[in-house]
Design a protein around this motif. Sequence first.
Motif, PDB file in Angstrom:
ATOM      1  N   ASN A 254     -12.058  -4.791   3.378  1.00 31.87           N
ATOM      2  CA  ASN A 254     -11.062  -4.187   4.197  1.00 31.87           C
ATOM      3  C   ASN A 254      -9.845  -4.045   3.653  1.00 31.87           C
ATOM      4  O   ASN A 254      -9.143  -5.036   3.220  1.00 31.87           O
ATOM      5  CB  ASN A 254     -10.908  -5.032   5.444  1.00 31.87           C
ATOM      6  N   TYR A 255      -9.671  -2.872   3.068  1.00 34.76           N
ATOM      7  CA  TYR A 255      -8.221  -2.465   2.658  1.00 34.76           C
ATOM      8  C   TYR A 255      -7.221  -1.697   3.553  1.00 34.76           C
ATOM      9  O   TYR A 255      -7.613  -1.097   4.529  1.00 34.76           O
ATOM     10  CB  TYR A 255      -8.131  -1.377   1.540  1.00 34.76           C
ATOM     11  N   PRO A 256      -6.062  -2.159   3.373  1.00 36.46           N
ATOM     12  CA  PRO A 256      -4.998  -1.657   4.533  1.00 36.46           C
ATOM     13  C   PRO A 256      -4.844   0.017   4.457  1.00 36.46           C
ATOM     14  O   PRO A 256      -5.223   0.426   3.261  1.00 36.46           O
ATOM     15  CB  PRO A 256      -3.636  -2.230   4.376  1.00 36.46           C
ATOM     16  N   ILE A 257      -4.833   0.651   5.367  1.00 39.41           N
ATOM     17  CA  ILE A 257      -4.705   1.968   5.436  1.00 39.41           C
ATOM     18  C   ILE A 257      -3.687   2.506   4.486  1.00 39.41           C
ATOM     19  O   ILE A 257      -3.746   3.393   3.872  1.00 39.41           O
ATOM     20  CB  ILE A 257      -4.457   2.552   6.883  1.00 39.41           C
ATOM     21  N   GLY A 258      -2.437   1.965   4.408  1.00 40.73           N
ATOM     22  CA  GLY A 258      -1.624   2.390   3.430  1.00 40.73           C
ATOM     23  C   GLY A 258      -1.717   2.305   2.137  1.00 40.73           C
ATOM     24  O   GLY A 258      -1.627   3.039   1.382  1.00 40.73           O
ATOM     25  N   PHE A 259      -2.750   1.343   1.675  1.00 43.89           N
ATOM     26  CA  PHE A 259      -3.156   1.122   0.314  1.00 43.89           C
ATOM     27  C   PHE A 259      -3.804   2.541   0.132  1.00 43.89           C
ATOM     28  O   PHE A 259      -3.976   3.184  -1.014  1.00 43.89           O
ATOM     29  CB  PHE A 259      -3.836  -0.221   0.225  1.00 43.89           C
TER      30      PHE A 259
END
Length: 185
Positions: free
Chosen positions: A2-7
């Motif tokens: 799960n990567y943050p959307i900003g990344f």
Amino acid sequence: MNYPIGFLVAVLLLFGVHTSASAETTPADSGEGLPALSLPPFPPLSQFNEILERPLFSPSRRPAADDNAMLGMATAEELREQWKLTGIMLVGSEFKAMLRQRNGDQHRILGTGMPLDDTWVLTEIHGNDILLEAGDVQVLMQLREPRDTEPREVPANERTEAKDEGADGAASQPDEPQPKEVSNE
């Protein structure tokens, strides 16, 4: 993972900048041996008018007929002369109508809302009849067609032949049952 959307947005932006920078310098632009390719000019749109006029979802892909021409062809007599309702059946939970061409070998099994041809659409199915529509014209076709009940006039030559056969006691008279004698023995 799960990567943050900003990344993910940052990665996509960097990838987009990298690909656009590499796309700007191509050997064709730099003149390093490959000729520049160009497309031929587009034909005028009027050349495609015939294609655009043909209906996409019509089985025949023919342009729609004029309303006046359609109403001229959409008469109840012509429909009844060409097609006959031969049956109504229940398939699952849906009624279907079976139609047969009178002077041909075509058969159709139609559900409500299905077209019989380019003009007529089946709108209702009842126990012994169906309703077909073409524009404002509606035709009720019955499963059991009424017979011609008007008396027809017999030509004179057929009348004289019938009298001649009756004079010698031939087949014009139906066989009447003969009384049987009963004996009480």
